[in-house]
Enzyme design. Structure first.
Site, short mmCIF file in Angstrom:
data_model
loop_
_atom_site.label_atom_id
_atom_site.label_comp_id
_atom_site.label_asym_id
_atom_site.label_seq_id
_atom_site.Cartn_x
_atom_site.Cartn_y
_atom_site.Cartn_z
N CYS A 5 36.61 25.46 21.42
CA CYS A 5 37.45 25.63 22.62
C CYS A 5 38.95 25.53 22.31
CB CYS A 5 37.06 24.61 23.69
SG CYS A 5 37.61 22.94 23.31
N LYS B 283 11.13 2.70 -0.23
CA LYS B 283 11.11 4.13 -0.51
C LYS B 283 11.32 4.40 -2.00
CE LYS B 283 10.93 6.71 2.80
NZ LYS B 283 11.82 7.05 3.85
N CYS C 70 39.64 22.04 17.87
CA CYS C 70 38.21 22.30 18.03
C CYS C 70 37.95 23.78 17.73
CB CYS C 70 37.79 21.97 19.46
SG CYS C 70 36.11 22.51 19.83
N CYS D 182 34.96 22.19 27.02
CA CYS D 182 34.45 22.68 25.73
C CYS D 182 32.99 23.11 25.84
CB CYS D 182 34.60 21.59 24.67
SG CYS D 182 33.98 22.10 23.06
N ASP E 91 2.67 10.46 3.16
CA ASP E 91 3.59 11.41 3.78
C ASP E 91 2.80 12.42 4.62
OD1 ASP E 91 6.00 12.42 4.38
OD2 ASP E 91 6.42 13.29 2.41
N TYR F 5 -4.44 2.59 8.44
CA TYR F 5 -3.66 1.47 7.91
C TYR F 5 -3.18 0.51 8.99
CZ TYR F 5 -0.05 4.88 9.10
OH TYR F 5 0.71 5.81 9.75
N CYS G 98 37.07 16.56 19.56
CA CYS G 98 37.66 17.56 20.43
C CYS G 98 38.02 16.86 21.74
CB CYS G 98 36.64 18.67 20.67
SG CYS G 98 36.98 19.67 22.11
N LYS H 194 2.81 4.56 1.03
CA LYS H 194 3.28 5.13 2.30
C LYS H 194 2.93 6.62 2.26
CE LYS H 194 7.21 5.27 5.40
NZ LYS H 194 7.28 6.69 5.69
N GLU I 138 0.85 -1.20 0.00
CA GLU I 138 0.00 0.00 0.00
C GLU I 138 0.88 1.25 0.00
OE1 GLU I 138 -1.61 0.59 4.23
OE2 GLU I 138 -0.65 -1.35 4.27
S1 IVH Z 1 2.47 0.88 9.04
C1 IVH Z 1 3.86 -1.23 12.76
N1 IVH Z 1 1.53 1.88 6.80
O1 IVH Z 1 5.37 5.74 8.09
C2 IVH Z 1 3.43 -0.61 11.48
N2 IVH Z 1 2.89 3.28 8.15
O2 IVH Z 1 8.19 5.29 8.59
C3 IVH Z 1 3.60 0.84 11.51
N3 IVH Z 1 3.16 5.54 7.26
O3 IVH Z 1 5.17 6.01 11.58
C4 IVH Z 1 3.27 1.65 10.40
N4 IVH Z 1 1.91 5.29 5.47
O4 IVH Z 1 3.51 7.35 10.16
C5 IVH Z 1 2.29 2.11 7.89
N5 IVH Z 1 0.59 2.65 4.82
C6 IVH Z 1 1.33 2.86 5.90
C7 IVH Z 1 1.93 4.11 6.14
C8 IVH Z 1 2.72 4.27 7.28
C9 IVH Z 1 2.66 6.13 6.17
C10 IVH Z 1 4.07 6.21 8.23
C11 IVH Z 1 3.71 6.06 9.67
C12 IVH Z 1 4.94 5.48 10.33
C13 IVH Z 1 6.00 5.84 9.34
C14 IVH Z 1 7.17 4.90 9.43
#
Ligand code: IVH
Length: 701
Positions: free
Chosen positions: A423, A326, A420, A450, A130, A238, A444, A128, A126
């Site tokens: 200091c 990612k 450093c 420091c 933002d 999710y 340092c 991710k 699914e």
């Molecule tokens: S699952 C234990 N699903 O990404 C499972 N997270 O980098 C936890 N996020 O803190 C998360 N879309 O804020 C999950 N489809 C998705 C997501 C998702 C965005 C975020 C979420 C999490 C962060 C981790």
């Protein structure tokens, strides 16, 4: 509902009358729904009535009394957000970046579960999102609280703000929902709404947001929930936290259940039976990225079967059963204007690139990390160069390479300082005794004199995952340090006393006023009681991060035992053996602990701190678990569990795993073929149980 005049067009008298009428109506709907199980309106109608009721209260604050229905389910926080502890911690995700990594993720899951390469194993894939994650708690179907992620264990109470998000139901749809349901997901803003909001902000001469995520976070974290109400926030569910009665046994069926309850779930979620299908869906999502209308930064894969998720458990703060794939980082070119050296709390000299500001993936970047001396030399980065900058998600922007053809004549190789910059103590690269090679980091040597190190240590001490003193951020610490008011951590707790005899008083200083000073002292006083693990972490002992601090707190239970053991832990000592027995704590950490506690300056500062602060036991991972706090040894061939899995389970139930049997062992879990450890356990009279009994005792039976 028929069209109504906007609330701000009502006279106070009209508002009063309507508010009273709606209160009666809502109470009646609740009674029909909860007591008679026979609602007479749809969920959407109910939501609309409740929203109107809340809108009236926002427009006419005098309507908010102790009897107000909004009060019944958590009042909006007054001066700052109230902290709430999550019933189940909110975890983050590990990242992968390539197709190969995805295959490796799937293979790792199979290895952990001892599954053959061709045994069926399915996942969901699914987008991710933002945005910022949020946990919504429903009790008997009614939204009772909402919290941000915070540090994963404790977040901020944003109930009043979440009630202003149209897409989030006040009451779950249908009647078949669990009594307790914590739905988790992402609060986000669409790009269109983000641009429109920025236009309104600019027109009103207010600050504009850098990207939709910042806009969403800024809009949710508003002390005045009516501001949130004016910002178009959205939500995708999710995941979940506490659920009294799981409505489904798989990830995809859970999402379907959340959708039935009225929560928005992402339509691009797909069930996948192989790594190939996951990768195909990743590409499908990537192709649509630009036209989705909201920002995503990758694809999340999750093992579909929840029973398998439970077996896989967590490592550090991320699940073994999920990962984020990612999208490639975004890049841009710009000019390197200068290189600045920053000094960290352990004295590390870190080069930071100062850049001509450039937009990378929608965010203006003016600084980037250059990592260390060797990295600058390897890339031959020179001041004046045109450089390629890359930004990926939350990661600090990096300099990828130099565009050699654009180097200005006369640009000189960069000379890394040998002193450093703050200091002027010598800055050295330690030689690793084993390899004979110089450490990549130059440090340092003036740790006790420091100022840069002292300030960084203070910042760490007060930071969110350490003592978490609100209002004592980096800028404030720099100010107090420069003014000579806070030189060491214990000074933080005597600041209020000191202020009484100061002239001018803090409230008269620039940037401060009565309220902010009062809030600051309140925030400091609120942290006079802290969990032991936070305190250990806050001390900033090298190599003791949050995980190790938690392990130490759990193992020792109280501070003095840790301090005495670490102080005496010279090589070969009995105390050292005791530290070595702590699961997960290695030689490097033990050496750092010993060095830290053997230093008289540190001893004095700790004593001063302990006169101000009371330590509480670390919150147990699983308070009710019958093995919590016990030291367990696994031995022999285990049939249902791999060793990693056994360790992870013990960790989850709050037990410590030791490698050998001693007086301190509480429990031995023995499988067939157990030898000397079993014999020793018998000799010492330690309780011995089978693998099956372990499952029964930990309630997994
Ligand atoms: S699952 C234990 N699903 O990404 C499972 N997270 O980098 C936890 N996020 O803190 C998360 N879309 O804020 C999950 N489809 C998705 C997501 C998702 C965005 C975020 C979420 C999490 C962060 C981790």
């Amino acid at each position: 509902m028929k069209t109504q005049p906007p609330v701000d067009a009502l006279t106070p008298l009209e508002a009063h009358a309507e508010h009273a009428r709606l209160a009666e109506e809502i109470t009646e709907h609740d009674r029909r729904y909860y007591q008679e199980d026979a609602p007479t309106v749809s969920d959407a109608e109910y939501d609309a009535v409740r929203r109107r009721y809340e809108a009236l209260e926002r427009a006419f604050p005098e309507l908010v009394t102790a009897a107000s229905l909004t009060r019944k389910v958590g009042a909006p926080p007054a001066e700052k957000f109230v902290k709430v502890r999550h019933a189940v911690p909110i975890f983050s995700l590990a990242n992968v970046f390539s197709d190969e990594d995805v295959h490796e993720f799937v293979a790792r899951v199979r290895r952990f579960l001892k599954l053959a390469h061709d045994a069926p194993l399915s996942f969901t894939a699914e987008p991710k999102i933002d945005g910022l994650s949020c946990s919504l708690r429903y009790q008997r179907g009614l939204l009772v609280s909402a919290a941000t992620r915070g540090d994963g264990f404790e977040g901020e109470d944003v109930t009043a703000n979440i009630r202003a998000v149209q897409e989030i139901p006040q009451r779950l749809h249908g009647a078949k929902h669990p009594d307790v349901l914590e739905a988790r997901g992402e609060v986000y803003m669409t790009r269109k709404d983000f641009f429109a909001l920025n236009e309104r902000q600019a027109a009103a001469s207010r600050a504009v947001f850098a990207n939709p995520r910042n806009a969403a976070a800024g809009s949710l974290r508003q002390l005045d929930a009516s501001v949130t109400a004016s910002r178009p926030l959205r939500f995708f569910a999710y995941a979940w936290g506490e659920v009294s009665d799981m409505p489904a046994q798989s990830q995809h069926a859970m999402l379907a259940a959340l959708a039935r309850f009225g929560l928005p779930v992402n339509p691009l979620t797909k069930f996948c039976a192989s790594a190939e299908e996951m990768l195909a869906h990743y590409r499908h999502i990537e192709e649509q990225r630009a036209t989705l209308g909201y920002d995503i930064d990758g694809v999340v894969y999750k093992v579909d079967d929840i029973a398998l998720q439970t077996r896989l458990g967590f490592v550090s703060r991320a699940p073994r059963w999920a990962t984020a794939h990612k999208f490639p980082a975004e890049r841009a070119t710009t000019i390197l204007r200068g290189i600045e050296i920053q000094v960290g709390r352990t004295g590390a000299l870190t080069p930071v690139a100062r850049l001509a500001p450039v937009t990378v993936g929608g965010v203006v970047v003016a600084n980037a990390t250059l990592h260390n001396e060797d990295e600058i030399a390897r890339k031959d980065v020179r001041v004046g160069d045109t450089v390629v900058v890359q930004r990926a998600g939350d990661v600090i922007p990096q300099i990828v390479e130099v565009v050699a053809a654009k180097r200005p004549a006369g640009a000189k190789p960069y000379q890394f300082p040998q002193q450093c910059p703050i200091c002027h103590s010598a800055a050295l690269r330690e030689i690793d005794e084993k390899t004979g090679e110089a450490d990549v980091v130059r440090r340092c040597t003036g740790s006790l004199v420091c100022p840069a190190q002292a300030v960084e240590r203070l910042k760490h001490f007060a930071s969110r995952n350490a003592m978490d003193i609100e209002g004592l951020g980096d800028k404030q610490i720099e100010f107090f340090y420069a003014e000579g008011l806070i030189k060491t951590a214990s000074d933080i707790f005597t600041l209020e006393e000191k202020d009484k005899t100061m002239s001018p008083r803090l409230a008269e200083c620039k940037g401060y006023g009565e309220t902010s000073v009062k809030n600051l002292f309140a925030a400091i006083n609120a942290r006079r009681r802290v969990p032991l693990n936070r305190f250990i972490y806050a001390l900033g002992i090298r190599h003791v991060g949050e995980t190790n601090a938690r392990r130490l707190a759990r193992h020792f239970g109280e501070f003095e035992a840790l301090r005495a053991t670490a102080r005496e832990a010279s090589p070969g000592s009995e105390a050292r053996t005791r530290l070595e027995e702590i699961d997960g704590v290695g030689e490097v950490v033990i050496e750092a602990l010993h060095d830290f506690f053997a230093e008289p300056h540190n001893e004095r500062e700790i004593d001063a701190l302990l006169r101000q602060v009371t330590l509480e036991p670390a919150p147990a991972t699983a308070k009710s678990s019958p093995v919590a706090g016990k030291t367990v040894v696994f031995t022999g061939a285990l049939e249902r569990l791999t060793r990693d899995e056994a360790k992870a389970q013990a960790d989850r139930f709050g037990a410590h795993v030791a490698g050998s049997v001693s007086q301190k062992t509480d429990l031995v879990v023995a499988g067939p073929g157990a030898g000397s450890k079993l014999a020793k356990a018998r000799q010492l009279g330690v309780e011995i149980i089978s693998e099956e009994e372990w499952f029964a005792r930990t309630g997994q039976g």
